[in-house]
Design a protein around this motif. Structure first.
Motif, short mmCIF file in Angstrom:
data_model
loop_
_atom_site.label_atom_id
_atom_site.label_comp_id
_atom_site.label_asym_id
_atom_site.label_seq_id
_atom_site.Cartn_x
_atom_site.Cartn_y
_atom_site.Cartn_z
N HIS A 623 0.66 -1.20 -0.09
CA HIS A 623 -0.13 0.06 -0.03
C HIS A 623 0.85 1.32 -0.06
O HIS A 623 0.64 2.18 -0.91
CB HIS A 623 -0.98 0.03 1.28
N PRO A 624 1.75 1.39 0.74
CA PRO A 624 2.58 2.69 0.95
C PRO A 624 3.52 2.87 -0.32
O PRO A 624 3.91 4.24 -0.73
CB PRO A 624 3.54 2.51 2.09
N TYR A 625 3.58 2.15 -1.03
CA TYR A 625 4.32 2.14 -2.32
C TYR A 625 3.89 2.61 -3.75
O TYR A 625 4.36 2.51 -4.72
CB TYR A 625 5.25 1.14 -2.56
N VAL A 626 2.58 2.54 -3.69
CA VAL A 626 1.61 2.77 -4.93
C VAL A 626 0.62 3.69 -4.69
O VAL A 626 0.12 4.01 -3.66
CB VAL A 626 1.18 1.24 -5.49
N ASP A 627 0.18 4.29 -5.92
CA ASP A 627 -0.74 5.45 -5.91
C ASP A 627 -1.99 4.83 -5.59
O ASP A 627 -2.20 3.87 -5.77
CB ASP A 627 -0.83 6.19 -7.06
N ALA A 628 -2.95 5.85 -4.93
CA ALA A 628 -4.08 5.29 -4.45
C ALA A 628 -5.11 4.76 -5.53
O ALA A 628 -5.68 3.81 -5.31
CB ALA A 628 -5.09 6.60 -3.90
N ASP A 629 -4.88 5.23 -6.70
CA ASP A 629 -6.06 4.76 -7.61
C ASP A 629 -5.58 3.17 -8.14
O ASP A 629 -6.39 2.46 -8.23
CB ASP A 629 -6.13 5.65 -9.04
N ARG A 630 -4.40 3.19 -8.35
CA ARG A 630 -3.92 1.69 -8.84
C ARG A 630 -4.11 0.67 -7.84
O ARG A 630 -4.66 -0.25 -8.01
CB ARG A 630 -2.64 1.69 -9.61
N PHE A 631 -3.73 1.29 -6.38
CA PHE A 631 -3.86 0.24 -5.42
C PHE A 631 -4.91 -0.21 -5.30
O PHE A 631 -5.49 -1.36 -5.20
CB PHE A 631 -3.35 1.24 -4.25
N GLU A 632 -6.18 0.91 -5.23
CA GLU A 632 -7.62 0.36 -4.98
C GLU A 632 -8.22 -0.41 -6.19
O GLU A 632 -8.81 -1.45 -5.92
CB GLU A 632 -8.29 1.63 -4.74
N ALA A 633 -7.75 -0.25 -7.37
CA ALA A 633 -8.31 -0.94 -8.64
C ALA A 633 -7.83 -2.38 -8.70
O ALA A 633 -8.73 -3.11 -8.62
CB ALA A 633 -7.64 -0.06 -9.79
N VAL A 634 -6.44 -2.47 -8.08
CA VAL A 634 -6.04 -3.91 -8.13
C VAL A 634 -6.42 -4.68 -6.75
O VAL A 634 -6.82 -5.57 -6.95
CB VAL A 634 -4.38 -4.02 -7.97
N GLN A 635 -6.72 -3.82 -5.71
CA GLN A 635 -7.32 -4.51 -4.50
C GLN A 635 -8.58 -5.04 -4.74
O GLN A 635 -8.72 -6.08 -4.59
CB GLN A 635 -7.03 -3.59 -3.35
N ARG A 636 -9.36 -4.43 -5.33
CA ARG A 636 -10.89 -4.79 -5.64
C ARG A 636 -10.86 -6.04 -6.75
O ARG A 636 -11.59 -6.82 -6.37
CB ARG A 636 -11.60 -3.63 -6.39
N LYS A 637 -10.05 -6.04 -7.69
CA LYS A 637 -9.75 -7.06 -8.45
C LYS A 637 -9.52 -8.44 -7.90
O LYS A 637 -10.02 -9.43 -8.12
CB LYS A 637 -8.97 -6.66 -9.61
N LEU A 638 -8.41 -8.11 -7.00
CA LEU A 638 -8.02 -9.34 -6.08
C LEU A 638 -9.18 -9.94 -5.44
O LEU A 638 -9.28 -11.31 -5.07
CB LEU A 638 -6.71 -9.02 -5.30
N ARG A 639 -9.94 -9.08 -4.91
CA ARG A 639 -11.21 -9.71 -3.89
C ARG A 639 -11.96 -10.43 -4.92
O ARG A 639 -12.31 -11.39 -4.52
CB ARG A 639 -11.86 -8.32 -3.32
N ASP A 640 -12.48 -9.83 -6.12
CA ASP A 640 -13.22 -10.54 -6.93
C ASP A 640 -12.62 -12.02 -7.17
O ASP A 640 -13.02 -12.99 -7.35
CB ASP A 640 -13.49 -9.76 -8.00
N GLN A 641 -11.12 -11.68 -7.66
CA GLN A 641 -10.54 -13.20 -7.97
C GLN A 641 -10.38 -14.05 -6.83
O GLN A 641 -10.54 -15.33 -7.17
CB GLN A 641 -9.05 -12.77 -8.55
N ALA A 642 -10.44 -13.73 -5.67
CA ALA A 642 -10.32 -14.73 -4.56
C ALA A 642 -11.65 -15.29 -4.34
O ALA A 642 -11.91 -16.56 -4.14
CB ALA A 642 -10.02 -13.95 -3.34
N LYS A 643 -12.84 -14.33 -4.54
CA LYS A 643 -14.20 -14.99 -4.52
C LYS A 643 -14.21 -16.11 -5.81
O LYS A 643 -14.62 -17.07 -5.58
CB LYS A 643 -15.29 -13.81 -4.76
N ASN A 644 -13.91 -15.85 -6.91
CA ASN A 644 -14.15 -16.86 -8.04
C ASN A 644 -13.30 -17.94 -7.88
O ASN A 644 -13.75 -19.05 -8.29
CB ASN A 644 -13.81 -15.85 -9.42
#
Ligand code: GCW
Length: 686
Positions: A623-644
């Protein structure tokens, strides 16, 4: 009220410390904004050389005030658009070679690698993207918005300033990784693409891409002479048809003199082709080759063929094409998907590689993640392509890898490689920030098929996530340890994770029908051709699971050279990653781990889920090393990936359990879905 200002200011300030500038991903791996002063010495002027010069000036991270010479001089060590790099000189035989050298030099500077004298030659002469873009702006198997080339309204062929800008950015990005050609329409081709109005638009596209060395190609519909030419037939041996194609080629080359040629999907999945007229692939391909030959064009004829009548789809491309070895004209190249079936998460290489000796073959890879989680799942495909390129075919004895069979190392041949693009109008081009790494990796491997995925991931992360693009600082130890290292390990593991939670141990083609996203091992419908149903591929029954392709089954193993034929054909020696691809294996079969097949399968699915859960931890920590937009976008996708991933595991284990009748080992987390619900969900979508 004014009192409030101070705390608000503080909050904003602390956020700006917390978050690096927001980024939307549009700049891809070309984010550098810092430059030292450099003198670029070049004797000639041209559009391509000017671009090279400008790139160097805008992005120079070498010594301040340095001099760099661009030398266009024939050198025997250099092939095609290759180049020789020195700290103070780029030497090439062609202007494009200079441009590629400039991009390589800048990449080396930005990733802080040493620059020493070295020759860089491309592995393949043609390094192409294939866009499955329809003329109505939709993209077949595209998950990143609409087409960058075609408008929504098929009749609207106007070109805007915005289009030109986007095409130019696209061309630059491709040139930066060595891609030199693009097929701008779907292989399921509309005949309209060859109409005069479309050609006018294509000319504009070609003009924008040319200065970056990108040649334009088109997919054609084999029935065009009848559909748009008004002829009675499209029979490739009919004189009028032959003349029609010759005239069409002449018309195209008149307006686009450096046009590349045609890509053809014919007599495949319902597309028209020579078989409609009782003719062969050779008749069809050679006729088209004759039309473009006077202009230096080529025909890329796809070997993606299969019919419902045959026993085993995995055998069919080989069966249909191998007998024609040596009969194609010189400007025909056969485009073959990496695996014998269809871009599955894991397949052995197609046995056509290593079989044809007198016909050039070009690999077709799929960058768009049709079968690997669309633009939702983080899957770095480079490791899959590396595995494929390094597979030994034994064509001319040990060491005859797919790479060598296709890049001219074994036979002198025209060489090419294609990747089905994952690009659309989404602001970040690919739908998922990490999907950009697949575009990048394809280009890098097409240029050098010996690069490792580790190297490619390292470069890509440094370029794409360098926190400091505006000033010249080096990557800190902290950044390398706490960002680069974990993110790289996540990328390198991601494809194996997807194989684990989708279809481990050689399982294949058990997706939900049509959209190829979630699991559907049960999927079949009365009346649907059997090779489109899933039980056809996994063959689960009370005895075991897997497709018997050995001598006691379809004997598809016979299409491989020895020792592969014996190795794949024997349950004891078959690599476990392909075991259910080649064998129908009893549920109680003892695996190398000592576990029985059923248990092994359960653990693999479970591993896949845990791996994605671990990726979430990795990402949250960076988290501290990446900009907010890309951090959140990837975080959301990883959540979906985990569910899938969980859905995949539950669906496959509960379904296969109906055959194995065994319990899921108790140290594995229990399923949280019911099979009936998952099946119903699939049917509703189908
Ligand atoms: O994988 C299948 C896809 C089709 C595609 C076809 C092909 C373009 O599901 O969408 O059509 O392969 O490669 O021709």
């Amino acid at each position: 009220m004014p009192k409030m200002k101070y705390p608000v200011f503080l909050i904003i300030l602390s956020f700006s410390f917390l978050y690096i500038n927001a980024e939307d991903g549009h700049k891809l791996w070309l984010r550098n904004e810092y430059s030292n002063q450099v003198n670029v010495v070049v004797k000639k002027e041209s559009e391509i050389l000017d671009i090279a010069k400008q790139e160097l000036k805008n992005n120079w991270r070498g010594e301040n005030g340095a001099v760099i010479k661009l030398v266009l001089k024939k050198d025997k060590r250099i092939q095609d658009d290759g180049f020789i790099l020195n700290p103070d000189e780029i030497r090439a035989n062609t202007e494009l070679g200079i441009l590629y050298g400039a991009f390589e030099l800048l990449r080396k500077q930005q990733t802080q690698q040493k620059i020493e004298e070295k020759v860089f030659n491309p592995s393949y002469q043609l390094r192409l993207l294939n866009h499955w873009d329809n003329l109505n702006g939709s993209v077949e198997r595209g998950y990143a918005g609409s087409s960058i080339f075609w408008n929504k309204d098929e009749d609207d062929l106007t070109v805007t300033e915005k289009d030109i800008k986007l095409w130019s950015e696209y061309a630059r990005a491709n040139a930066s990784i060595g891609i030199n050609g693009t097929v701008i329409n779907n292989v399921n081709a509309s005949p309209r693409v060859l109409k005069k109005e479309s050609l006018e638009r294509i000319k504009v596209i070609a003009d924008v891409l040319r200065p970056y060395g990108i040649q334009v190609f088109l997919s054609i519909n084999f029935a065009s002479p009848a559909i748009i030419g008004g002829l009675e037939t499209s029979d490739p041996l009919n004189k009028n048809v032959i003349d029609w194609w010759k005239e069409k080629a002449k018309e195209i080359y008149k307006i686009i003199p450096d046009f590349g040629g045609f890509l053809v999907k014919a007599s495949s999945e319902g597309q028209p082709g020579p078989h409609d007229f009782g003719r062969s692939h050779v008749d069809g391909a050679n006729m088209l080759a004759g039309a473009v030959e006077p202009f230096g064009g080529i025909i890329m004829w796809r070997a993606f063929v299969y019919s419902a009548k045959e026993d085993d789809r995995a055998e069919q491309a080989y069966a249909e094409f191998f007998p024609f070895d040596g009969q194609f004209r010189d400007n025909v190249i056969i485009q073959v998907k990496n695996g014998p079936i269809d871009f599955m998460p894991r397949e052995p290489f197609s046995p056509l590689f290593g079989a044809m000796k007198k016909t050039p073959l070009m690999p077709e890879l799929q960058i768009t993640q049709e079968y690997l989680g669309h633009s939702i799942h983080l899957v770095f495909l480079s490791t899959m392509w590396e595995e494929f390129l390094n597979s030994d075919t034994y064509q001319e004895g040990e060491g005859s890898t797919v790479a060598k069979c296709t890049d001219g190392s074994i036979f002198e041949q025209k060489t090419a490689i294609a990747g089905v693009a994952n690009i659309g109008k989404d602001i970040n081009w690919c739908g998922h920030h990490f999907a950009q790494s697949n575009w990048y990796a394809f280009g890098r491997l097409a240029w050098d098929n010996q690069l490792t995925s580790e190297q490619i991931a390292d470069e890509w992360i440094k370029l794409t996530f360098n926190p400091d693009v505006k000033s010249k600082t080096s990557f800190s130890k902290d950044w390398k340890e706490n960002f680069l290292k974990p993110v790289k390990s996540m990328m390198l593991e991601s494809r194996e994770a997807a194989v684990n939670y989708m279809m481990p141990l050689g399982l294949h083609h058990i997706f939900q029908a049509h959209h190829h996203y979630g699991p559907g091992p049960w999927w079949e419908l009365p009346g649907v051709r059997k090779d489109w149903t899933n039980p056809y591929y996994h063959r689960a029954d009370s005895m075991g699971v897997g497709f018997n392709r050995t001598v006691t089954g379809t004997n598809a193993v016979a299409q491989y050279h020895e020792p592969l034929r014996s190795q794949f054909g024997d349950l004891k020696s078959c690599p476990e990653k392909y075991i259910l691809w080649f064998h129908h294996v009893p549920w109680d079969h003892k695996m190398k781990s000592g576990k029985i097949l059923w248990d092994e399968m359960c653990y693999r699915y479970d591993d896949g889920v845990s791996q994605v859960r671990q990726f979430q931890v990795i990402w949250d920590k960076i988290h501290p090393y990446v900009d907010a937009d890309r951090f959140e976008a990837v975080q959301r996708k990883l959540r979906d990936q985990a569910k899938n991933a969980q859905v995949w595991k539950d669906a496959c284990l509960l379904y296969f359990q109906t055959f194995s009748k065994k319990v899921i080992p108790f140290d594995i987390e229990r399923p949280i879905h019911n099979l009936d619900d998952l099946k119903k969900d699939d049917m509703d979508k189908a």
